[in-house]
Design an enzyme around this catalytic site. Structure first.
Site, PDB file in Angstrom:
ATOM      1  CD  GLU A 266       5.345  72.329   0.203  1.00  0.00           C
ATOM      2  OE1 GLU A 266       4.416  72.760  -0.496  1.00  0.00           O
ATOM      3  OE2 GLU A 266       5.993  71.300  -0.077  1.00  0.00           O
ATOM      4  CD1 TRP A 269       1.299  75.786  -3.958  1.00  0.00           C
ATOM      5  CD2 TRP A 269       3.072  76.092  -5.293  1.00  0.00           C
ATOM      6  NE1 TRP A 269       0.953  75.333  -5.204  1.00  0.00           N
ATOM      7  CE2 TRP A 269       2.019  75.501  -6.043  1.00  0.00           C
ATOM      8  CE3 TRP A 269       4.287  76.365  -5.916  1.00  0.00           C
ATOM      9  CZ2 TRP A 269       2.156  75.188  -7.397  1.00  0.00           C
ATOM     10  CZ3 TRP A 269       4.416  76.056  -7.264  1.00  0.00           C
ATOM     11  CH2 TRP A 269       3.368  75.480  -7.991  1.00  0.00           C
ATOM     12  CD1 TRP A 297      -8.143  67.924 -22.336  1.00  0.00           C
ATOM     13  CD2 TRP A 297      -6.794  66.427 -21.361  1.00  0.00           C
ATOM     14  NE1 TRP A 297      -7.134  68.614 -21.703  1.00  0.00           N
ATOM     15  CE2 TRP A 297      -6.290  67.731 -21.102  1.00  0.00           C
ATOM     16  CE3 TRP A 297      -6.117  65.332 -20.848  1.00  0.00           C
ATOM     17  CZ2 TRP A 297      -5.138  67.941 -20.349  1.00  0.00           C
ATOM     18  CZ3 TRP A 297      -4.963  65.548 -20.105  1.00  0.00           C
ATOM     19  CH2 TRP A 297      -4.492  66.836 -19.863  1.00  0.00           C
ATOM     20  CG  ASN A 338       1.809  67.886  -1.614  1.00  0.00           C
ATOM     21  OD1 ASN A 338       0.862  68.416  -2.166  1.00  0.00           O
ATOM     22  ND2 ASN A 338       3.062  68.116  -1.977  1.00  0.00           N
ATOM     23  CD1 TRP A 356      -6.391  70.277 -17.595  1.00  0.00           C
ATOM     24  CD2 TRP A 356      -7.119  71.174 -15.684  1.00  0.00           C
ATOM     25  NE1 TRP A 356      -6.711  71.591 -17.853  1.00  0.00           N
ATOM     26  CE2 TRP A 356      -7.149  72.172 -16.695  1.00  0.00           C
ATOM     27  CE3 TRP A 356      -7.525  71.518 -14.393  1.00  0.00           C
ATOM     28  CZ2 TRP A 356      -7.583  73.477 -16.449  1.00  0.00           C
ATOM     29  CZ3 TRP A 356      -7.956  72.826 -14.148  1.00  0.00           C
ATOM     30  CH2 TRP A 356      -7.978  73.786 -15.168  1.00  0.00           C
ATOM     31  CD1 TRP A 379      -6.544  69.558  -9.259  1.00  0.00           C
ATOM     32  CD2 TRP A 379      -6.080  67.997 -10.785  1.00  0.00           C
ATOM     33  NE1 TRP A 379      -6.934  68.339  -8.747  1.00  0.00           N
ATOM     34  CE2 TRP A 379      -6.674  67.366  -9.668  1.00  0.00           C
ATOM     35  CE3 TRP A 379      -5.711  67.216 -11.876  1.00  0.00           C
ATOM     36  CZ2 TRP A 379      -6.887  65.987  -9.609  1.00  0.00           C
ATOM     37  CZ3 TRP A 379      -5.931  65.839 -11.830  1.00  0.00           C
ATOM     38  CH2 TRP A 379      -6.510  65.244 -10.706  1.00  0.00           C
TER      39      TRP A 379
END
Length: 460
Positions: A266, A269, A297, A338, A356, A379
């Site tokens: 993590e 990341w 969308w 999360n 998004w 996202w």
């Protein structure tokens, strides 16, 4: 008297393991400066929850500096211009700063370097972007080989101590009063839940790390369970630089079990997200994969019903308890578990087929840990549009996720209408136990079929 040294503060609000402070304190008297620049970031000016955190973090750092007889000079405006003005007013020899990778900060660094002696340091990540590359010398685009390359370079450098002495300049430049910036909400003051949930500042970050060191061994299992305190909640402290990833790594490295190994990924990341925006500066605004987005969308600006769907998601009124619990936790605390972030994000882009970027903007305003790189990368991962992302046809089933990860206690905490539901019913309450809780906006099967059809059309 030796010429003063300016420390330019941004998302690095600490004294320990702060390379810019460390270098400046060794060279002369220190003038710490924070410039609130709301123009350069454009739509990514600091959001509401972030401004609340920033106010309290600056207060905390000012108290820490006060113990050394020092202070923070606050200015508002264009960062490069204000820093150049302070350097001229104070006769400063150099500006020291930790390097940042958001595009507006890179522009500001370039502009400032043309007018002052600017010394930049790495200190907000395990490794700076570009430190690891592919065999051909190119930056990584995919997380898994990137993470392996970073692990091969670990451990990170040893953390630096806080300066033992910070000398004051002969005189202080003029600055603003923090309260005049009006970073805190007033009418209405919606921050009560955030204030109850968080302690802010470098000392609070160290306490959080110590608490987490006792629980990190369980992280592999507990991280997916919203009803338990299974995550570190270090993210806002890391985002605002109240603690460094090197400090976290060296405190936790060597812990037994899979928990530490998973948590280390993590931390990596965060580095990966910075690596992405270093390559694609507009990533939090621009889809990497090319679809016909007009067919993919539903845009809230295009119709009242679509705008209503977005508002119901934002307010936690979708009829899916796990999604609504997450969205209400976000509003109340400025943070979301999360696992639930993924579920709630997937619901917006796949069940509701809303762009998004609408979700990215909402999270940007509501999260105390809203981070340009992390928010955009996460996202785009969920939406299937990113350089390394989940495939769009992989659609999370919120009801199944809620039951699988035992979210009953979490739902009760944030959706009080369902507090009386049986555990077996709370994930998808029947009419007789639903009370005033809203019905589903759209059924999962219907939403899935609609999303897959839109995806096929957007690829044609």
């Amino acid at each position: 008297m030796t010429a003063p040294q300016i420390v330019w503060l941004r998302r690095d609000l600490r004294l320990a393991d702060q390379p810019a402070f460390h270098a400046a304190a060794q060279e002369g008297p220190v003038i710490a400066v924070y410039v609130l620049d709301d123009e350069a970031p454009g739509e990514h000016a600091i959001g509401g929850a972030g401004r609340w955190w920033l106010h309290h973090s600056l207060e905390s750092l000012a108290r820490d500096l006060g113990k050394h007889g020092s202070r923070i000079v606050l200015r508002k405006g264009d960062a490069a211009t204000e820093l150049a003005n302070i350097a001229r007013e104070s006769g400063a020899a150099r500006v020291h700063a930790i390097r940042h990778y958001e595009p507006w900060w890179r522009d500001a660094e370039d502009a400032l370097a043309k007018t002052v002696d600017l010394a930049l340091y790495d200190g907000n990540f395990l490794l700076p972007p570009g430190a690891v590359t592919t065999a051909s010398g190119e930056p990584y685009k995919i997380y898994t080989p990137f993470a392996k390359a970073v692990l091969d370079e670990m451990p990170p450098r040893e953390p630096l101590p806080a300066p033992s002495t910070i000398h004051r300049p002969d005189s202080w430049p003029q600055g603003d009063a923090l309260d005049d910036w009006k970073l805190l909400p007033v009418r209405p003051d919606w921050s009560g839940g955030i204030a109850d949930f968080w302690d802010v500042g470098e000392a609070a970050a160290r306490r959080r790390l110590e608490e987490w060191s006792d629980r990190v061994a369980d992280y592999e299992t507990s991280r997916n369970l919203p009803s338990v305190v299974g995550s570190s909640r270090l993210s806002p402290h890391l985002h605002w630089g109240e603690i460094s990833p090197a400090q976290v790594w060296h405190r936790l490295h060597g812990r037994r079990g899979q928990g530490w190994a998973t948590f280390a990924k993590e931390l990596i990341w965060r580095d990966y997200a910075q690596n992405v925006i270093a390559q694609f500066p507009g990533y939090p605004r621009e889809s990497y994969r090319k679809y016909d987005e007009r067919k993919l969308w539903r845009h809230p600006a295009a119709g009242r019903l679509i705008a209503r769907d977005l508002r119901r998601w934002q307010r936690g009124l979708t009829g899916y308890p796990i999604v609504d619990a997450g969205m209400r936790q976000l509003w109340q605390t400025g943070w979301m578990h999360n696992r639930v972030r993924m579920i709630a994000a997937s619901f917006l882009v796949k069940h509701l087929l809303i762009d998004w970027r609408e979700g990215e903007r909402w999270f940007w305003d509501c999260l105390v840990d809203a981070d340009y790189a992390n928010n955009g990368v996460n996202w785009q991962w969920v939406s299937g549009t990113g350089v390394d992302s989940n495939m769009f046809p992989r659609i999370m089933a919120p009801l199944r996720q809620s039951e699988k990860f035992d979210a009953a206690g979490y739902i009760r905490a944030f959706v009080p209408e369902l507090a009386g539901c049986r555990d077996a019913a709370i994930h998808d309450p029947p009419d007789e136990e639903r009370g005033a809780y809203p019905t589903k906006m759209i059924g999962h099967k219907e939403a899935r079929e609609r999303a897959l059809e839109a995806y096929r059309n957007s690829k044609g």
